[in-house]
Design an enzyme around this catalytic site. Sequence first.
Site, PDB file in Angstrom:
ATOM      1  N   ASP A 257      35.878  42.061  44.141  1.00  0.00           N
ATOM      2  CA  ASP A 257      36.182  43.389  44.647  1.00  0.00           C
ATOM      3  C   ASP A 257      36.150  44.357  43.451  1.00  0.00           C
ATOM      4  OD1 ASP A 257      36.732  45.509  46.283  1.00  0.00           O
ATOM      5  OD2 ASP A 257      38.424  44.573  47.305  1.00  0.00           O
ATOM      6  N   TYR A 258      36.250  45.626  43.777  1.00  0.00           N
ATOM      7  CA  TYR A 258      36.082  46.728  42.823  1.00  0.00           C
ATOM      8  C   TYR A 258      37.032  46.585  41.612  1.00  0.00           C
ATOM      9  CZ  TYR A 258      34.934  51.736  42.066  1.00  0.00           C
ATOM     10  OH  TYR A 258      34.489  52.942  41.595  1.00  0.00           O
TER      11      TYR A 258
END
Length: 706
Positions: A257-258
């Site tokens: 994820d980011y």
Amino acid sequence: MAEASGAARIERLLAAMTPAERIGQLVMLTGDMAVTGPGIAEDAVGRVRRGEAGAILNVWGYARTRALQRVAVEESRLRIPLLFGFDAIHGHRTILPAPIAEAGAFDPGLWQRTAALTGAEAARDGIAWSFAPMLDIARDLRWGRMVEGPGEDPWLAAQFARAKVEGLQSAGIAATAKHFVGYGASRAGRDYAQSELSPRSLEEVHLPPFRAAVEAGVLSVMPAFTEIDGVPLTAHRVLLGDVLRGRWGFAGVIVSDYTAIDELIAHGVAADHAEAAALALAAGVDIDMVGRSYALGLAEALARGLVTEAMIEASVRRVLTLKDRLGLLDDPYRFGVPGGAVPDAASRALARDAARRSIVLLSHRLPVLPLDPPPASLALLGPLAASAADLLGPWAGDGRPDEAVSLAEGIARVFDATEIRTAPGVPDETALDAALRFAQDAEAIVLALGESREMSGEAASRARPGLPADQERLARAVLALERPVVVLLVAGRPLTVPWLFERAAAVLALWHPGSEGGHAVADVLAGRWNPSARLAVSWPHDVGQAPISYDERPGGRPFAPGNRYTSRYLDLPNAPQFPFGHGLSYSRFELGAPVPERRRVRAGERLAVTVPVENHGPRAGETKVFLFSRDPVASVSRPLLELRAVERVALAAGARATVRFELAIDRLGFIGSDGVFRVEPGEIRLYAGPSADRSLLREAVIEIVA
Ligand code: BGC
């Protein structure tokens, strides 16, 4: 043939790559077209040219993706095409209802069609990779991300997973099952917090939709921001390695994820980028989304002996294989067409149909709906009445408010002979007075209340998920007129407004209905569509009941009326305001008891169960029949109800039908306290009914024999 030559080409590329170019394939940079996290400025073009990036987030559109792809394919040394990824969660340009809403249609065919449209639009805009479907089981309305997923039930979520993966990937793009796993159990509903999960709830509740996505051939998986038992999912060797890659055989790409790999430092399990990179790579994370750890730390991790060249190579091989599967190695420009994705009549018709099928008639205290014949005048009041943007909801891709139909517009179009006056009624006395004047003069009053699009989604936890104060004031003032009021609730989560349900004539949950929301709501108000959607989550009276789901276990002191020393609150009922599966219709459906084709069954067998249904109401409509089961005595305590199947049935007024379920007896098994799956002999109760409200269920008993 293509596979073999593809594999050979990938090996040739791997052999030709420098160590830095290998790491580059594992790095995803972000553009600045959408903000989904703390922004990081990048010299993206230069890094692509130097082979320091293999994938790009948040850049879409024919011209932009093509220009950047040209740099990769014509100016970088090895000419490896970029992967463009974007969140196409519930639509790309044509926005469909939010997942929590669409799940309530209980319609895999619909889920697949809307995902195929989303995939096709994203592909036309240059996107090869969608970060959907989001499959987090959510049982706590405080958590804003409930809106992005299919709700509280693992079986429903697994059906949703399959349909969404198949639909998105039928458009030739890659889907991503996210966020693996347990993110929805975030402590106290606060985003990015830790998850407290038992091994059983992980296995029985949170993992099943991901397993279904893998079985459906999902090409990528994203680990969650959260941590379980002190181990961040981004570094979780057991769940990513042993379960996902090992037990389930997932061979695709794992994308972080980011900035989640960098966040291993904040989690307190890595001291620097090199350690963070090593932990993630060792867990099998192939791509670093927007973080710096792979770019700045992986080479150092290699030098320190924390990872091996073979581990990096394995990840690069998976990334190149994905690019090959998507056809990019043959044609780097195959995604994207001039003009991109523009909604047309067909996409709008699908969006309207999906939205109608996702609107839940929560309550209908007075028989005011449908508004048929149409009223001469109608007051449409509230801050959500004229806002198209808020109907799109969070994660609305490239959805454009000016292409969306607001409630005011949709209602005006469908009720074209009605005089409609719209007022926001907030934020101050003047606005409130104007709204009250409209209400007093109008034949029908409709209140449009709820959450703006920023109030749910990521980073949108709410400790008090009711109506904003000014909206509550408006609603109370309008209700005080003692006239029948229809309420339209726009929201990404259930809203705790028991006082509203007590006094409104009818309440419809629209959720965030998407680009065609205004038309869809008007169709329902006018009776052109008979409401058929159900709740994919329990709707609590109060936030104090969260987390809540229908599948609780009995405990040793199950609630008994009049007995204080049983499991209960002093100040609220245990049951939610509306149970999972709840949703009314303009018709009345009666369901009979389930009829199993035989009483004695064995593991491995299938059992047909039929349920008679009749439409007693005045209108044609669609109802849903839920089949639950309960194992009353087992070696471990089992839930009071477990959902086994749901069938939709459309019936003309007065018509009857028999719904038929096929139940695999092995689904009645469970994992014993020794960790081994078993189907135990003994009695099983089957229940059929319109929702998880136990008082409405009809029972049949079968017996599993050894
Ligand atoms: C979200 C993901 C999303 C990613 C890229 C993150 O903040 O948690 O769901 O896919 O951003 O936009």
